[in-house]
Scaffold this motif. Structure first.
Motif, PDB file in Angstrom:
ATOM      1  N   LEU A 150      45.424  -2.204  21.660  1.00  0.00           N
ATOM      2  CA  LEU A 150      44.285  -2.142  22.575  1.00  0.00           C
ATOM      3  C   LEU A 150      43.251  -3.179  22.161  1.00  0.00           C
ATOM      4  N   SER A 151      42.431  -3.586  23.086  1.00  0.00           N
ATOM      5  CA  SER A 151      41.400  -4.578  22.799  1.00  0.00           C
ATOM      6  C   SER A 151      40.256  -3.951  22.010  1.00  0.00           C
ATOM      7  N   SER A 152      39.809  -4.676  20.999  1.00  0.00           N
ATOM      8  CA  SER A 152      38.678  -4.199  20.203  1.00  0.00           C
ATOM      9  C   SER A 152      37.442  -5.073  20.404  1.00  0.00           C
ATOM     10  N   VAL A 153      37.422  -5.863  21.465  1.00  0.00           N
ATOM     11  CA  VAL A 153      36.215  -6.649  21.750  1.00  0.00           C
ATOM     12  C   VAL A 153      35.240  -5.788  22.542  1.00  0.00           C
ATOM     13  N   ASP A 154      33.959  -6.057  22.334  1.00  0.00           N
ATOM     14  CA  ASP A 154      32.949  -5.282  23.046  1.00  0.00           C
ATOM     15  C   ASP A 154      32.724  -5.861  24.439  1.00  0.00           C
ATOM     16  N   ILE A 155      31.783  -5.306  25.176  1.00  0.00           N
ATOM     17  CA  ILE A 155      31.573  -5.729  26.557  1.00  0.00           C
ATOM     18  C   ILE A 155      31.070  -7.172  26.655  1.00  0.00           C
ATOM     19  N   ALA A 156      30.558  -7.723  25.558  1.00  0.00           N
ATOM     20  CA  ALA A 156      30.119  -9.119  25.538  1.00  0.00           C
ATOM     21  C   ALA A 156      31.219 -10.051  25.010  1.00  0.00           C
ATOM     22  N   GLY A 157      32.414  -9.513  24.766  1.00  0.00           N
ATOM     23  CA  GLY A 157      33.524 -10.328  24.287  1.00  0.00           C
ATOM     24  C   GLY A 157      33.528 -10.577  22.786  1.00  0.00           C
TER      25      GLY A 157
ATOM     26  N   SER B 283      34.861   5.153  23.106  1.00  0.00           N
ATOM     27  CA  SER B 283      34.524   5.869  24.340  1.00  0.00           C
ATOM     28  C   SER B 283      35.141   5.197  25.564  1.00  0.00           C
ATOM     29  N   HIS B 284      35.586   3.958  25.406  1.00  0.00           N
ATOM     30  CA  HIS B 284      36.219   3.221  26.499  1.00  0.00           C
ATOM     31  C   HIS B 284      37.743   3.374  26.493  1.00  0.00           C
ATOM     32  N   HIS B 285      38.248   4.184  25.582  1.00  0.00           N
ATOM     33  CA  HIS B 285      39.691   4.392  25.461  1.00  0.00           C
ATOM     34  C   HIS B 285      39.985   5.883  25.440  1.00  0.00           C
ATOM     35  N   ASN B 286      41.183   6.248  25.870  1.00  0.00           N
ATOM     36  CA  ASN B 286      41.586   7.645  25.956  1.00  0.00           C
ATOM     37  C   ASN B 286      42.470   8.013  24.768  1.00  0.00           C
TER      38      ASN B 286
ATOM     39  N   VAL C  96      42.257   1.852  14.044  1.00  0.00           N
ATOM     40  CA  VAL C  96      42.112   3.183  14.607  1.00  0.00           C
ATOM     41  C   VAL C  96      43.327   3.465  15.485  1.00  0.00           C
ATOM     42  N   ILE C  97      43.895   4.663  15.329  1.00  0.00           N
ATOM     43  CA  ILE C  97      45.077   5.071  16.080  1.00  0.00           C
ATOM     44  C   ILE C  97      44.728   6.309  16.901  1.00  0.00           C
ATOM     45  N   SER C  98      45.092   6.299  18.178  1.00  0.00           N
ATOM     46  CA  SER C  98      44.829   7.475  19.020  1.00  0.00           C
ATOM     47  C   SER C  98      45.677   8.649  18.557  1.00  0.00           C
ATOM     48  N   ASN C  99      45.245   9.842  18.911  1.00  0.00           N
ATOM     49  CA  ASN C  99      45.986  11.046  18.561  1.00  0.00           C
ATOM     50  C   ASN C  99      47.410  10.967  19.098  1.00  0.00           C
ATOM     51  N   LYS C 100      47.543  10.572  20.343  1.00  0.00           N
ATOM     52  CA  LYS C 100      48.884  10.493  20.940  1.00  0.00           C
ATOM     53  C   LYS C 100      49.739   9.455  20.226  1.00  0.00           C
ATOM     54  N   ALA C 101      49.143   8.349  19.831  1.00  0.00           N
ATOM     55  CA  ALA C 101      49.888   7.310  19.118  1.00  0.00           C
ATOM     56  C   ALA C 101      50.319   7.782  17.739  1.00  0.00           C
ATOM     57  N   LEU C 102      49.463   8.538  17.046  1.00  0.00           N
ATOM     58  CA  LEU C 102      49.856   9.055  15.739  1.00  0.00           C
ATOM     59  C   LEU C 102      51.012  10.042  15.887  1.00  0.00           C
ATOM     60  N   ARG C 103      50.959  10.874  16.911  1.00  0.00           N
ATOM     61  CA  ARG C 103      52.079  11.783  17.173  1.00  0.00           C
ATOM     62  C   ARG C 103      53.373  10.990  17.357  1.00  0.00           C
TER      63      ARG C 103
ATOM     64  N   ASN D  80      44.285  10.463  24.441  1.00  0.00           N
ATOM     65  CA  ASN D  80      45.502  11.109  24.918  1.00  0.00           C
ATOM     66  C   ASN D  80      46.486  10.110  25.502  1.00  0.00           C
ATOM     67  N   GLU D  81      46.191   8.834  25.302  1.00  0.00           N
ATOM     68  CA  GLU D  81      47.108   7.762  25.686  1.00  0.00           C
ATOM     69  C   GLU D  81      47.506   7.015  24.424  1.00  0.00           C
ATOM     70  N   LEU D  82      48.630   6.336  24.500  1.00  0.00           N
ATOM     71  CA  LEU D  82      49.099   5.560  23.359  1.00  0.00           C
ATOM     72  C   LEU D  82      48.230   4.332  23.159  1.00  0.00           C
ATOM     73  N   GLY D  83      47.889   4.045  21.906  1.00  0.00           N
ATOM     74  CA  GLY D  83      47.167   2.822  21.610  1.00  0.00           C
ATOM     75  C   GLY D  83      46.562   2.819  20.223  1.00  0.00           C
ATOM     76  N   TYR D  84      46.365   1.605  19.723  1.00  0.00           N
ATOM     77  CA  TYR D  84      45.615   1.451  18.474  1.00  0.00           C
ATOM     78  C   TYR D  84      44.876   0.143  18.516  1.00  0.00           C
ATOM     79  N   LEU D  85      43.779   0.071  17.761  1.00  0.00           N
ATOM     80  CA  LEU D  85      42.947  -1.123  17.802  1.00  0.00           C
ATOM     81  C   LEU D  85      42.345  -1.418  16.440  1.00  0.00           C
ATOM     82  N   GLY D  86      41.954  -2.663  16.284  1.00  0.00           N
ATOM     83  CA  GLY D  86      41.379  -3.173  15.055  1.00  0.00           C
ATOM     84  C   GLY D  86      41.280  -4.682  15.182  1.00  0.00           C
ATOM     85  N   PHE D  87      41.222  -5.389  14.056  1.00  0.00           N
ATOM     86  CA  PHE D  87      41.211  -6.850  14.093  1.00  0.00           C
ATOM     87  C   PHE D  87      42.652  -7.307  14.289  1.00  0.00           C
TER      88      PHE D  87
END
Length: 167
Positions: free
Chosen positions: A123-130, A43-46, A74-81, A48-55
Protein backbone atom coordinates in the motif's frame (compact mmCIF):
# COMPACT_ATOMS: atom_id res chain seq x y z
CA UNK A 1 18.74 -13.76 13.22
CA UNK A 2 16.06 -11.10 13.31
CA UNK A 3 13.94 -12.87 10.71
CA UNK A 4 13.31 -15.77 13.11
CA UNK A 5 12.39 -13.38 15.95
CA UNK A 6 9.93 -11.50 13.74
CA UNK A 7 8.38 -14.70 12.40
CA UNK A 8 7.99 -15.96 15.97
CA UNK A 9 6.46 -12.63 17.03
CA UNK A 10 3.93 -12.81 14.18
CA UNK A 11 3.01 -16.36 15.22
CA UNK A 12 2.58 -15.19 18.83
CA UNK A 13 0.42 -12.24 17.78
CA UNK A 14 -1.71 -14.50 15.60
CA UNK A 15 -2.11 -17.16 18.31
CA UNK A 16 -2.82 -14.77 21.20
CA UNK A 17 -3.93 -11.34 19.98
CA UNK A 18 -5.42 -11.63 16.48
CA UNK A 19 -8.87 -10.32 17.46
CA UNK A 20 -7.54 -7.34 19.44
CA UNK A 21 -5.99 -5.04 16.81
CA UNK A 22 -6.45 -3.52 13.38
CA UNK A 23 -2.79 -3.09 12.44
CA UNK A 24 0.53 -4.43 13.71
CA UNK A 25 3.65 -2.27 13.57
CA UNK A 26 7.05 -3.91 13.27
CA UNK A 27 9.75 -1.44 14.28
CA UNK A 28 13.32 -1.67 15.54
CA UNK A 29 14.34 -0.40 18.96
CA UNK A 30 15.81 2.74 17.39
CA UNK A 31 12.74 3.60 15.29
CA UNK A 32 10.89 6.78 16.22
CA UNK A 33 7.14 6.77 15.55
CA UNK A 34 4.79 9.73 15.71
CA UNK A 35 1.62 7.82 16.54
CA UNK A 36 -0.77 10.60 15.51
CA UNK A 37 0.76 10.62 12.02
CA UNK A 38 0.63 6.84 11.79
CA UNK A 39 -3.02 6.80 12.90
CA UNK A 40 -3.87 9.43 10.29
CA UNK A 41 -2.08 7.50 7.53
CA UNK A 42 -3.82 4.25 8.52
CA UNK A 43 -7.22 5.97 8.65
CA UNK A 44 -7.09 5.96 4.84
CA UNK A 45 -6.72 2.17 4.72
CA UNK A 46 -8.97 -0.69 5.79
CA UNK A 47 -7.48 -3.20 8.27
CA UNK A 48 -10.00 -5.77 7.02
CA UNK A 49 -8.36 -5.73 3.60
CA UNK A 50 -5.01 -7.15 2.62
CA UNK A 51 -2.11 -4.73 2.66
CA UNK A 52 1.05 -3.49 4.27
CA UNK A 53 2.95 -0.24 4.10
CA UNK A 54 6.23 1.37 5.04
CA UNK A 55 9.26 2.76 3.20
CA UNK A 56 8.94 0.92 -0.11
CA UNK A 57 12.07 -0.54 -1.70
CA UNK A 58 11.25 -1.37 -5.32
CA UNK A 59 13.86 -4.05 -5.94
CA UNK A 60 14.56 -7.77 -5.52
CA UNK A 61 10.90 -8.83 -5.41
CA UNK A 62 9.46 -8.36 -8.92
CA UNK A 63 6.21 -6.38 -9.22
CA UNK A 64 6.14 -5.76 -5.49
CA UNK A 65 9.33 -4.80 -3.70
CA UNK A 66 9.35 -4.80 0.09
CA UNK A 67 9.29 -2.44 3.06
CA UNK A 68 12.44 -1.26 4.82
CA UNK A 69 12.75 -2.88 8.23
CA UNK A 70 14.75 0.08 9.51
CA UNK A 71 11.88 2.48 8.82
CA UNK A 72 9.37 0.04 10.30
CA UNK A 73 6.33 -1.32 8.51
CA UNK A 74 2.66 -1.87 9.27
CA UNK A 75 0.60 -4.94 8.37
CA UNK A 76 -3.21 -5.03 8.36
CA UNK A 77 -4.99 -7.56 10.53
CA UNK A 78 -6.24 -9.42 7.48
CA UNK A 79 -2.75 -9.46 5.97
CA UNK A 80 -1.22 -10.85 9.16
CA UNK A 81 -3.85 -13.60 9.18
CA UNK A 82 -2.97 -14.43 5.57
CA UNK A 83 0.77 -14.28 6.27
CA UNK A 84 0.57 -16.78 9.12
CA UNK A 85 -2.12 -19.11 7.74
CA UNK A 86 -0.87 -19.42 4.17
CA UNK A 87 2.77 -18.46 4.53
CA UNK A 88 4.46 -19.04 7.85
CA UNK A 89 2.33 -22.08 8.77
CA UNK A 90 2.55 -23.70 5.34
CA UNK A 91 5.69 -25.77 4.85
CA UNK A 92 7.79 -24.44 1.98
CA UNK A 93 5.59 -21.42 1.26
CA UNK A 94 7.96 -18.90 2.84
CA UNK A 95 11.33 -20.62 2.97
CA UNK A 96 14.12 -18.37 4.13
CA UNK A 97 16.63 -17.49 1.43
CA UNK A 98 20.08 -18.69 2.40
CA UNK A 99 23.08 -17.51 0.44
CA UNK A 100 26.81 -17.91 0.88
CA UNK A 101 27.20 -14.46 -0.67
CA UNK A 102 24.91 -12.80 1.89
CA UNK A 103 25.43 -14.45 5.29
CA UNK A 104 22.96 -12.15 7.09
CA UNK A 105 19.37 -13.01 6.20
CA UNK A 106 17.43 -9.80 5.67
CA UNK A 107 14.27 -9.83 7.81
CA UNK A 108 12.50 -7.09 5.86
CA UNK A 109 13.19 -8.81 2.53
CA UNK A 110 12.08 -12.22 3.83
CA UNK A 111 8.81 -10.91 5.29
CA UNK A 112 8.19 -8.89 2.11
CA UNK A 113 8.84 -11.96 -0.02
CA UNK A 114 6.42 -14.02 2.07
CA UNK A 115 3.73 -11.33 1.95
CA UNK A 116 4.07 -11.31 -1.84
CA UNK A 117 3.82 -15.13 -1.98
CA UNK A 118 0.53 -15.07 -0.03
CA UNK A 119 -0.94 -12.23 -2.11
CA UNK A 120 -0.63 -9.26 0.24
CA UNK A 121 -0.24 -6.04 -1.76
CA UNK A 122 2.00 -3.09 -0.98
CA UNK A 123 0.00 0.00 0.00
CA UNK A 124 1.10 3.58 -0.51
CA UNK A 125 2.64 5.31 2.48
CA UNK A 126 2.76 8.80 0.99
CA UNK A 127 0.62 11.47 2.58
CA UNK A 128 -1.94 13.63 0.80
CA UNK A 129 0.84 16.04 -0.24
CA UNK A 130 2.86 13.20 -1.81
CA UNK A 131 5.44 13.06 1.00
CA UNK A 132 6.85 9.81 2.34
CA UNK A 133 5.62 8.83 5.83
CA UNK A 134 8.36 6.30 6.65
CA UNK A 135 12.08 7.11 6.61
CA UNK A 136 14.90 4.57 6.94
CA UNK A 137 17.52 7.12 7.99
CA UNK A 138 17.69 9.93 10.56
CA UNK A 139 16.40 13.39 9.63
CA UNK A 140 19.94 14.80 9.69
CA UNK A 141 21.00 12.56 6.81
CA UNK A 142 18.15 13.87 4.66
CA UNK A 143 18.86 17.51 5.51
CA UNK A 144 22.63 17.14 4.98
CA UNK A 145 22.04 15.17 1.79
CA UNK A 146 24.19 12.32 3.07
CA UNK A 147 21.88 9.45 2.18
CA UNK A 148 23.46 6.30 0.76
CA UNK A 149 23.47 6.22 -3.05
CA UNK A 150 21.53 2.95 -3.18
CA UNK A 151 18.52 4.65 -1.59
CA UNK A 152 17.94 6.77 -4.70
CA UNK A 153 17.80 3.63 -6.83
CA UNK A 154 15.89 1.38 -4.45
CA UNK A 155 13.29 3.82 -3.11
CA UNK A 156 9.90 3.64 -4.76
CA UNK A 157 9.36 7.27 -3.71
CA UNK A 158 12.66 9.03 -4.31
CA UNK A 159 14.06 10.85 -1.26
CA UNK A 160 14.13 14.63 -1.31
CA UNK A 161 14.77 16.55 1.90
CA UNK A 162 12.70 19.56 0.85
CA UNK A 163 9.70 17.49 -0.26
CA UNK A 164 10.09 15.01 2.57
CA UNK A 165 10.16 17.28 5.59
CA UNK A 166 9.89 20.96 4.81
CA UNK A 167 6.78 21.39 2.70
Amino acid sequence: MLVHKVRHAFHHIYDNLIDTFDWVLKADDDTYVIMENLRFLLSHHNPNELGYLGFHFNNYIPNSGYMSGGAGYVISNKALRRLVEFGLNKKGACAITNSKLIPEVSEDFEIGKCLKVVGVPVLSSVDIAGRESFHPYPLSQYLLESLPEYLYEWANNKPNAVNTFLT
